[in-house]
Scaffold this motif. Sequence first.
Motif, short mmCIF file in Angstrom:
data_model
loop_
_atom_site.label_atom_id
_atom_site.label_comp_id
_atom_site.label_asym_id
_atom_site.label_seq_id
_atom_site.Cartn_x
_atom_site.Cartn_y
_atom_site.Cartn_z
N GLY A 172 11.68 10.54 -0.32
CA GLY A 172 10.45 11.30 -0.10
C GLY A 172 9.44 11.21 -1.24
N SER A 173 9.90 10.97 -2.45
CA SER A 173 8.98 10.91 -3.58
C SER A 173 8.01 9.74 -3.49
N HIS A 174 8.31 8.74 -2.63
CA HIS A 174 7.42 7.58 -2.49
C HIS A 174 6.31 7.82 -1.48
N LEU A 175 6.37 8.90 -0.72
CA LEU A 175 5.42 9.12 0.36
C LEU A 175 4.04 9.52 -0.14
N SER A 176 3.03 8.99 0.53
CA SER A 176 1.65 9.38 0.26
C SER A 176 1.11 10.31 1.35
N GLN A 177 1.57 10.09 2.58
CA GLN A 177 1.14 10.92 3.70
C GLN A 177 2.30 11.10 4.67
N VAL A 178 2.34 12.23 5.35
CA VAL A 178 3.28 12.47 6.44
C VAL A 178 2.47 12.88 7.65
N GLY B 267 0.79 -1.21 0.00
CA GLY B 267 0.00 0.00 0.00
C GLY B 267 0.83 1.27 0.00
N PRO B 268 0.17 2.41 0.18
CA PRO B 268 0.86 3.70 0.17
C PRO B 268 1.81 3.85 1.35
N ALA B 269 2.74 4.80 1.22
CA ALA B 269 3.78 4.98 2.23
C ALA B 269 3.43 6.13 3.16
N LEU B 270 3.67 5.93 4.45
CA LEU B 270 3.39 6.92 5.48
C LEU B 270 4.65 7.17 6.30
N LEU B 271 5.03 8.43 6.44
CA LEU B 271 6.14 8.82 7.31
C LEU B 271 5.57 9.46 8.57
N VAL B 272 6.01 8.97 9.71
CA VAL B 272 5.61 9.53 11.01
C VAL B 272 6.85 10.12 11.67
N VAL B 273 6.78 11.37 12.08
CA VAL B 273 7.91 12.05 12.72
C VAL B 273 7.52 12.41 14.15
#
Length: 238
Positions: free
Chosen positions: A179-185, A104-110
Amino acid sequence: MTGACFVIPRRLFEDLGGFDPHYAPAFYEEFDLAFRAQEKGFKVIYEPGSRVVHLGSMSYGAERRDQLSSINQSKFVERFAERLRKHPWDGGDEFMLRHAFDEGPALLVVEHFLPQPNRHAGDVTMTSYLSMFATAGWRVVFGALDGRADGPAAEALERQGIELIRAPRTIEGWIEMHGSHLSQVWLPRPEIAERSSARSARTAKPILRTTRTTCISFGWSVLRAFRGTLRCYPRPSI
C-alpha cells in the motif's frame, strides 16, 4: 529471467555471444545474458500466463548447486555492481521488483467483480477506464472483492500490464504489503466508497491505515482526479 524457460531471438542471442563461459558450467549465465540484452536497449518481459514444470537441482544436486551459485553470484555482482546499486534493495518487495523504476504512479481499483465486457455495458466502461489508465502510464492494480480473476477477461487485462489480485491473495493483504506505493485508490461504487458492508469496511481500513493516498469514487471523480494525466480529444463528428 531464469534459464529454466525463456525465449530469445536467435540473432540477438548470437549477437550477444550466447552464454558467457565466465559462468561455466552453470548458474547466473542467464541473468548475465538478460542484463547484456538490456544494455543494448531490449526489454526482459515476464509472461504470467506461462506454465513450466521444472525439476529443480536435478542436474547438479542441491550441494553442488549451492556451491556454483555462490561462486557465480560473486562474479555477476562484480560485473554489474553499478547497475545493481540502482535495483531495489528489498528483494521481498514484489511490487517494486515487478515494475520498472521509471513507471508512473500506482493506482488501486477495487470493485465487487472482475469486469466482463462481453456481458453488460457497465463492465465495458470499467474495462475502458482500466485500459486508459494503463495506456497513460499508471501502474494499475485491480482487486475484486470476490477474489476471482480468471478467464479471457482477466488475461486481456494482464496483457496490458494490469496486475490482478486473485485468491488466495486478498485485497487487504495486498494493501498491507504494498500500500505504501499507491498514489491513488479508486472505489467506483458508492457502497464500496461508503463502507456500507462489513467486507468493504475491512478493505477500506487498511487503505486508510497503510497508505497516504487519496481515495476517489464515482465516474465523474475519475476525470477530475486524473485530468493532469489523461486528456480527452473530441472527435469532429461528435
